[in-house]
Design a protein around this motif. Sequence first.
Motif, PDB file in Angstrom:
ATOM      1  N   GLU A 421       0.830  -1.206   0.000  1.00 11.49           N
ATOM      2  CA  GLU A 421       0.000   0.000   0.000  1.00 11.49           C
ATOM      3  C   GLU A 421       0.868   1.262   0.000  1.00 11.49           C
ATOM      4  O   GLU A 421       0.584   2.224  -0.727  1.00 11.49           O
ATOM      5  CB  GLU A 421      -0.923  -0.005   1.219  1.00 11.49           C
ATOM      6  CG  GLU A 421      -1.852   1.200   1.265  1.00 11.49           C
ATOM      7  CD  GLU A 421      -2.771   1.186   2.478  1.00 11.49           C
ATOM      8  OE1 GLU A 421      -3.757   1.943   2.471  1.00 11.49           O
ATOM      9  OE2 GLU A 421      -2.492   0.439   3.427  1.00 11.49           O
ATOM     10  N   ALA A 422       1.952   1.240   0.782  1.00 17.84           N
ATOM     11  CA  ALA A 422       2.842   2.406   0.848  1.00 17.84           C
ATOM     12  C   ALA A 422       3.479   2.677  -0.511  1.00 17.84           C
ATOM     13  O   ALA A 422       3.532   3.827  -0.974  1.00 17.84           O
ATOM     14  CB  ALA A 422       3.925   2.176   1.898  1.00 17.84           C
ATOM     15  N   THR A 424       2.343   1.662  -3.452  1.00 17.36           N
ATOM     16  CA  THR A 424       1.294   1.988  -4.426  1.00 17.36           C
ATOM     17  C   THR A 424       0.891   3.451  -4.312  1.00 17.36           C
ATOM     18  O   THR A 424       0.712   4.141  -5.329  1.00 17.36           O
ATOM     19  CB  THR A 424       0.065   1.091  -4.206  1.00 17.36           C
ATOM     20  OG1 THR A 424       0.443  -0.280  -4.348  1.00 17.36           O
ATOM     21  CG2 THR A 424      -1.029   1.421  -5.205  1.00 17.36           C
ATOM     22  N   GLN A 425       0.775   3.943  -3.083  1.00 17.31           N
ATOM     23  CA  GLN A 425       0.344   5.326  -2.873  1.00 17.31           C
ATOM     24  C   GLN A 425       1.438   6.329  -3.200  1.00 17.31           C
ATOM     25  O   GLN A 425       1.169   7.402  -3.752  1.00 17.31           O
ATOM     26  CB  GLN A 425      -0.122   5.501  -1.428  1.00 17.31           C
ATOM     27  CG  GLN A 425      -1.413   4.761  -1.110  1.00 17.31           C
ATOM     28  CD  GLN A 425      -1.822   4.887   0.334  1.00 17.31           C
ATOM     29  OE1 GLN A 425      -1.038   5.295   1.185  1.00 17.31           O
ATOM     30  NE2 GLN A 425      -3.053   4.524   0.653  1.00 17.31           N
ATOM     31  N   ARG A 426       2.687   5.980  -2.878  1.00 19.47           N
ATOM     32  CA  ARG A 426       3.792   6.929  -3.064  1.00 19.47           C
ATOM     33  C   ARG A 426       4.443   6.855  -4.441  1.00 19.47           C
ATOM     34  O   ARG A 426       5.034   7.837  -4.902  1.00 19.47           O
ATOM     35  CB  ARG A 426       4.855   6.670  -1.992  1.00 19.47           C
ATOM     36  CG  ARG A 426       4.444   7.087  -0.612  1.00 19.47           C
ATOM     37  CD  ARG A 426       5.324   6.524   0.485  1.00 19.47           C
ATOM     38  NE  ARG A 426       6.733   6.688   0.218  1.00 19.47           N
ATOM     39  CZ  ARG A 426       7.698   6.271   1.035  1.00 19.47           C
ATOM     40  NH1 ARG A 426       7.385   5.640   2.151  1.00 19.47           N
ATOM     41  NH2 ARG A 426       8.954   6.474   0.737  1.00 19.47           N
TER      42      ARG A 426
END
Length: 430
Positions: A421-422, A424-426
């Motif tokens: 998730e980290a 993918t978001q960044r």
Amino acid sequence: MITKTHKNKKVLKQGMLDNVMRQFDNAADIIGLNPNIRKILEVTNNELVVHFPVRMDNGEVEVFTGYRVQHNNSLGPYKGGLRYHPTVDIDAARALAMWMTWKTSLAGLPYGGAKGGIQLDPNKYSIAELERITRRFTYALGDNIGPELDIPAPDVNTSSQTMAWILDTYMSTKSPNERSKNMHVVTGKPVGAGGSEGRDRATGFGVFLTIKFWAESKNIDLKNKKYIVQGFGNVGYWTAHFLEEEGAKLIAVQDAYGSIINENGISVESLLAYSKANKGSILGYNGAEKIDNTEFFGLDCDIIIPAALGNQITAKNAPYIKARLIAEGANGPTDVEAEKILLKKGIEIIPDILCNSGGVIGSYFEWLQNRNGEIWQLDEVMQKLEKKLKESFTKVMLTSIERDVDMRTAAFIIAIERLEEAYTQRGIFP
């Protein structure tokens, strides 16, 4: 200098590294991990190997080899222990650093994973020599560690005293007005040198809590349950201390010197006092009998707590295990092939990245206190630790049920998905 690793997975797989990679691959396959993120997570970010000379008490110079492997910092500064042991090498450091990444991610901490240490047997050196070795190693690491970059902590054969030496050496390299900003360069320090109340027992307390939570989930009363502990250092002792308070019965202990048993129970505090008086050895304790090391894991008990080194439960001894639960106080104590045998026998395993995460959670609390100029009381630390571990344990149990997987796979899934998730978001630079 730190060198970037460009090793493929086949080269990486050796010993404990083989175990952690197979555990990672299994969970990554189940969740369909993004292949690009998978490539990032299956290798370490940075690896540092240093050779440094130290003058011994007799005037001779000995050259030591130290390691620091930084696996991933997408969630925050690298975090992980330093161990002093003959088995320390680059592959062990890689494996342990990866486990730290999963451990901090699972716990929901703002940390990444790192690990390292020095290849030596500390029993062969005086306290003065160990201090010089530690200080010289710290100097060799230089700015590759730091309170917002990479934060070491105690591990096998290192202690709060070791951390105090590292802190003092590191701070002495900074200007006077910078020193107060660097108290949190290490955790696990003595309380008088900026350490946190409860950090000494945090790992063992966490092992105990996960056993307690597991027992509650199964409606099992721990009173009079028989357990055995491999390793009677900080983790093994504190785990046994809290289990004894719960009414459970310690019947056997194994350490680097040998194994002892008493079916009627061994007094935890009495054994600790004996061990301290005998240079850390449990052998010769008059409240128990010596047995052969090969018999240890096959003893008739309810709970096994491996709290020493990695790869202790293998395909060779797993078939003889009779316990219902294995609570991994050590990092990587059960190899992959052994785990398959144990799960097939219906034996449950509380995985290391959950079971012994009380240590890094306690370290996080110490780091926060240093960073914010706060001092927490022991009861506050223990309450926060219990709350944090309860959250992690509950997530793992729910994921295990929802995904129909064992607890280790569930823990890995939670840890990896948070990292995915980290990323993918960044996004990925550039």
